[in-house]
Design a protein around this motif. Structure first.
Motif, PDB file in Angstrom:
ATOM      1  N   SER A  44       0.823  -1.213   0.000  1.00 39.63           N
ATOM      2  CA  SER A  44       0.000   0.000   0.000  1.00 39.63           C
ATOM      3  C   SER A  44       0.854   1.257   0.000  1.00 39.63           C
ATOM      4  O   SER A  44       1.693   1.451   0.882  1.00 39.63           O
ATOM      5  CB  SER A  44      -0.925   0.030   1.219  1.00 39.63           C
ATOM      6  OG  SER A  44      -1.562   1.287   1.335  1.00 39.63           O
ATOM      7  N   VAL A  45       0.616   2.131  -0.966  1.00 38.69           N
ATOM      8  CA  VAL A  45       1.332   3.400  -1.022  1.00 38.69           C
ATOM      9  C   VAL A  45       1.048   4.242   0.215  1.00 38.69           C
ATOM     10  O   VAL A  45       1.909   5.000   0.677  1.00 38.69           O
ATOM     11  CB  VAL A  45       0.956   4.176  -2.303  1.00 38.69           C
ATOM     12  CG1 VAL A  45      -0.519   4.575  -2.305  1.00 38.69           C
ATOM     13  CG2 VAL A  45       1.829   5.416  -2.457  1.00 38.69           C
ATOM     14  N   PHE A  46      -0.131   4.106   0.789  1.00 37.64           N
ATOM     15  CA  PHE A  46      -0.479   4.920   1.944  1.00 37.64           C
ATOM     16  C   PHE A  46       0.252   4.443   3.198  1.00 37.64           C
ATOM     17  O   PHE A  46       0.568   5.238   4.083  1.00 37.64           O
ATOM     18  CB  PHE A  46      -1.992   4.940   2.140  1.00 37.64           C
ATOM     19  CG  PHE A  46      -2.704   5.485   0.929  1.00 37.64           C
ATOM     20  CD1 PHE A  46      -2.580   6.818   0.584  1.00 37.64           C
ATOM     21  CD2 PHE A  46      -3.455   4.660   0.112  1.00 37.64           C
ATOM     22  CE1 PHE A  46      -3.205   7.323  -0.548  1.00 37.64           C
ATOM     23  CE2 PHE A  46      -4.080   5.151  -1.014  1.00 37.64           C
ATOM     24  CZ  PHE A  46      -3.959   6.489  -1.349  1.00 37.64           C
ATOM     25  N   GLU A  47       0.538   3.150   3.270  1.00 38.68           N
ATOM     26  CA  GLU A  47       1.395   2.650   4.348  1.00 38.68           C
ATOM     27  C   GLU A  47       2.797   3.226   4.198  1.00 38.68           C
ATOM     28  O   GLU A  47       3.417   3.650   5.174  1.00 38.68           O
ATOM     29  CB  GLU A  47       1.451   1.118   4.310  1.00 38.68           C
ATOM     30  CG  GLU A  47       0.170   0.423   4.719  1.00 38.68           C
ATOM     31  CD  GLU A  47      -0.046   0.442   6.218  1.00 38.68           C
ATOM     32  OE1 GLU A  47       0.912   0.710   6.969  1.00 38.68           O
ATOM     33  OE2 GLU A  47      -1.193   0.193   6.647  1.00 38.68           O
ATOM     34  N   VAL A  48       3.302   3.240   2.964  1.00 43.07           N
ATOM     35  CA  VAL A  48       4.633   3.785   2.698  1.00 43.07           C
ATOM     36  C   VAL A  48       4.704   5.261   3.092  1.00 43.07           C
ATOM     37  O   VAL A  48       5.638   5.701   3.786  1.00 43.07           O
ATOM     38  CB  VAL A  48       5.005   3.605   1.206  1.00 43.07           C
ATOM     39  CG1 VAL A  48       6.276   4.376   0.872  1.00 43.07           C
ATOM     40  CG2 VAL A  48       5.172   2.130   0.878  1.00 43.07           C
ATOM     41  N   LEU A  49       3.715   6.041   2.665  1.00 43.30           N
ATOM     42  CA  LEU A  49       3.700   7.469   2.984  1.00 43.30           C
ATOM     43  C   LEU A  49       3.549   7.691   4.488  1.00 43.30           C
ATOM     44  O   LEU A  49       4.105   8.644   5.046  1.00 43.30           O
ATOM     45  CB  LEU A  49       2.572   8.164   2.219  1.00 43.30           C
ATOM     46  CG  LEU A  49       2.748   8.225   0.696  1.00 43.30           C
ATOM     47  CD1 LEU A  49       1.487   8.800   0.045  1.00 43.30           C
ATOM     48  CD2 LEU A  49       3.969   9.036   0.302  1.00 43.30           C
ATOM     49  N   GLY A  50       2.803   6.813   5.155  1.00 42.02           N
ATOM     50  CA  GLY A  50       2.639   6.924   6.596  1.00 42.02           C
ATOM     51  C   GLY A  50       3.953   6.709   7.332  1.00 42.02           C
ATOM     52  O   GLY A  50       4.287   7.458   8.268  1.00 42.02           O
ATOM     53  N   PHE A  51       4.707   5.693   6.929  1.00 44.33           N
ATOM     54  CA  PHE A  51       6.018   5.463   7.525  1.00 44.33           C
ATOM     55  C   PHE A  51       6.932   6.675   7.306  1.00 44.33           C
ATOM     56  O   PHE A  51       7.671   7.088   8.210  1.00 44.33           O
ATOM     57  CB  PHE A  51       6.675   4.218   6.927  1.00 44.33           C
ATOM     58  CG  PHE A  51       6.155   2.912   7.453  1.00 44.33           C
ATOM     59  CD1 PHE A  51       6.277   2.591   8.799  1.00 44.33           C
ATOM     60  CD2 PHE A  51       5.541   1.998   6.608  1.00 44.33           C
ATOM     61  CE1 PHE A  51       5.809   1.380   9.302  1.00 44.33           C
ATOM     62  CE2 PHE A  51       5.060   0.783   7.089  1.00 44.33           C
ATOM     63  CZ  PHE A  51       5.195   0.473   8.432  1.00 44.33           C
ATOM     64  N   CYS A  52       6.886   7.237   6.090  1.00 43.16           N
ATOM     65  CA  CYS A  52       7.725   8.390   5.776  1.00 43.16           C
ATOM     66  C   CYS A  52       7.325   9.616   6.601  1.00 43.16           C
ATOM     67  O   CYS A  52       8.187  10.353   7.088  1.00 43.16           O
ATOM     68  CB  CYS A  52       7.646   8.716   4.289  1.00 43.16           C
ATOM     69  SG  CYS A  52       8.426   7.488   3.215  1.00 43.16           S
TER      70      CYS A  52
END
Length: 231
Positions: A44-52
C-alpha cells in the motif's frame, strides 16, 4: 531468462504500467508471441507514505522486506520497487534483501549521465523532494539536483497523494504543475526535468516543456527488460 519480482501498489497506476511495459517490452524485443514470467507483491502506497511521515524508516524497511521475501519465495531472482518514494530506504533494504534489488534512482542517474546532463530538476512526492537519496545518487555522476520551493513541494505532494495515486488527472492541477516546472527551468537553467514519481507521467503526458523529461519509470522498465533477457 531471469525472473523479476515487483513490489507493486506504490501506487497501483504505476504497477499497471510496469506490468504492461515489461511484458510487451520483452515480447517486442524477441519478436515473437512470448510473455516473461514475473511476480507482483502488492503493498500500500499509503502505508509507505505513513512510515515516511513518521520518519519510521526502520518500519518502512521491514514492511518492504516482507514483500521482497515473498517475491523470493515465489522464485524471483531479482526484485524492483515500482514506486520512487520507497527508495528512501533502498540502501538499508538492499543490505537485508534475500535477492538483488534494481534501483530506479540509479537507472535514472545512469540515463542522465549518458545524455550529458549536469543539472536537473526533480519533481516527486514530498518525501522524495525533501530527501537526499536522489541527490546522493546523482552526485556520483557529478549531476546537480534542484527541487521546487517549499510551497510548491507541499502543493505537488498533496496533489500526488490525493489525485494522482487514484488515477485522477485534473486540468487545473496539470496547469499548476507545468507552471512550477517552467519557473524552475527558467530560473535554475536546468537541462532536464526528472519525473521522480511514477504517477507523474499521467499528468505530464500532454504537457510540453522547453527541456526534455526523464521518465524514471520508463527508464527503469527498460533496465528490467534488459535484465530479464540476460541468460
Amino acid at each position: 531468462m531471469n525472473k523479476i519480482g515487483l513490489i507493486g501498489g506504490t501506487g497501483p497506476e504505476s504497477t499497471i504500467e510496469y506490468y504492461k511495459g515489461i511484458e510487451y517490452g520483452v515480447q517486442q524485443k524477441l519478436g515473437c508471441n512470448f510473455f516473461p514470467n514475473l511476480t507482483i507483491e502488492s503493498l500500500s502506497v499509503f502505508e509507505v507514505l505513513g512510515f515516511c511521515e513518521k520518519q519510521d524508516y526502520s518500519g518502512l524497511t521491514n514492511y518492504l522486506l516482507q514483500g521482497i521475501r515473498n517475491l523470493a519465495a515465489a522464485g524471483a531472482q531479482y526484485a524492483a520497487l515500482t514506486g520512487i518514494t520507497p527508495h528512501i530506504v533502498f540502501d538499508e533494504l538492499s543490505e537485508v534483501s534475500p535477492i538483488p534489488l534494481i534501483s530506479m534512482v540509479d537507472s535514472a542517474r545512469d540515463y542522465a549521465g549518458v545524455h550529458g546532463y549536469k543539472k536537473i530538476c526533480l519533481l516527486g512526492t514530498l518525501p522524495t523532494m525533501e530527501g537526499t537519496f536522489f541527490q546522493s545518487s546523482f552526485a556520483k555522476c557529478g549531476i546537480e539536483v534542484v527541487t521546487p520551493n517549499a510551497e510548491e513541494k507541499n502543493y505537488m505532494g498533496m496533489k500526488i497523494e490525493t489525485e494522482l495515486e487514484f488515477g485522477k488527472v485534473l486540468p487545473e492541477t496539470q496547469s499548476a504543475f507545468k507552471k512550477i516546472a517552467d519557473r524552475i527551468i527558467r530560473e535554475e537553467q536546468v537541462q532536464a526535468v526528472v519525473l521522480g514519481c511514477t504517477e507523474l507521467p499521467l499528468i505530464f503526458d500532454s504537457v510540453e516543456l522547453p527541456v526534455p523529461y526523464i521518465d524514471v519509470m520508463q527508464v527503469h522498465i527498460n533496465t528490467l527488460i534488459d535484465l530479464i533477457m540476460q541468460s
